[in-house]
Structures are given as structure tokens and as C-alpha cells.
Write a protein that holds these residues in place. Sequence first.
Motif, PDB file in Angstrom:
ATOM      1  N   UNK A  14       0.763  -1.138   0.110  1.00  0.00           N
ATOM      2  CA  UNK A  14      -0.114   0.159  -0.282  1.00  0.00           C
ATOM      3  C   UNK A  14       1.231   1.354  -0.278  1.00  0.00           C
ATOM      4  N   UNK A  15       1.899   1.318   0.786  1.00  0.00           N
ATOM      5  CA  UNK A  15       2.803   2.343   1.222  1.00  0.00           C
ATOM      6  C   UNK A  15       3.287   2.516  -0.385  1.00  0.00           C
ATOM      7  N   UNK A  16       4.191   1.501  -1.130  1.00  0.00           N
ATOM      8  CA  UNK A  16       4.337   1.253  -2.184  1.00  0.00           C
ATOM      9  C   UNK A  16       3.209   2.449  -3.857  1.00  0.00           C
ATOM     10  N   UNK A  17       2.109   1.580  -3.455  1.00  0.00           N
ATOM     11  CA  UNK A  17       1.056   2.209  -4.518  1.00  0.00           C
ATOM     12  C   UNK A  17       0.738   3.833  -3.938  1.00  0.00           C
ATOM     13  N   UNK A  36       1.274   9.287  -5.659  1.00  0.00           N
ATOM     14  CA  UNK A  36       1.634  10.842  -5.115  1.00  0.00           C
ATOM     15  C   UNK A  36       1.613  11.037  -3.723  1.00  0.00           C
ATOM     16  N   UNK A  37       1.255  10.195  -3.042  1.00  0.00           N
ATOM     17  CA  UNK A  37       0.201  10.598  -1.843  1.00  0.00           C
ATOM     18  C   UNK A  37       1.103  10.339  -1.035  1.00  0.00           C
ATOM     19  N   UNK A  38       2.828  10.449  -0.928  1.00  0.00           N
ATOM     20  CA  UNK A  38       3.607  10.262   0.267  1.00  0.00           C
ATOM     21  C   UNK A  38       4.383  11.308   0.028  1.00  0.00           C
ATOM     22  N   UNK A  39       5.032  12.364   0.919  1.00  0.00           N
ATOM     23  CA  UNK A  39       5.703  12.966   1.334  1.00  0.00           C
ATOM     24  C   UNK A  39       7.331  12.600   1.236  1.00  0.00           C
TER      25      UNK A  39
END
Length: 79
Positions: free
Chosen positions: A53-56, A61-64
Motif C-alpha cells: 500500500x505504501x508503494x502504491x 504521489x500521496x506520500x511526502x
Amino acid sequence: MGGTMTMPVRVPDDIGQRYTRLAKQTGRTRSCYIVEALVQSIDRLEYEYGLRQQAEDYRAGKLATVSLDDAERILGLEV
């Protein structure tokens, strides 16, 4: 452990037969071994799917993000 819940699950014949054989050999129930297997695997599964999920989220572009230079500075690793 708290209460219990019934969960209908279909397993391949060969896996079901292995659990049946193990239960007969040890005098314990199939359910006992299936619950043990579920308990042992849930942490790993949650971790792996969390990473996915973190990779997705990263790809979307949802992660800083932080540059390598900034990460080194924040962590006190500047040379």
C-alpha cells in the motif's frame, strides 16, 4: 485470546488432508492447527500488504518524499 468467530473457508483438498492427518496423528483438532497457522501468518501478511500500500501511495504521489541530501542532514549524517 478473546471470543471466537466462525469463518467458512475453502482450502485445496491436499491441504485439508494434511491438516486431517496431522490432527489424527496428534489427537488435536484440525481447527487447532488452522488457528495456529492463521495466528503465525497474520503479522507477516499485514506487514507485506502495508508495504504494498505504501508503494502504491508513493507511485500515486500521496506520500511526502525527502531528498537524500535532506535525509542525511536530518539524520546528522552529513559528511
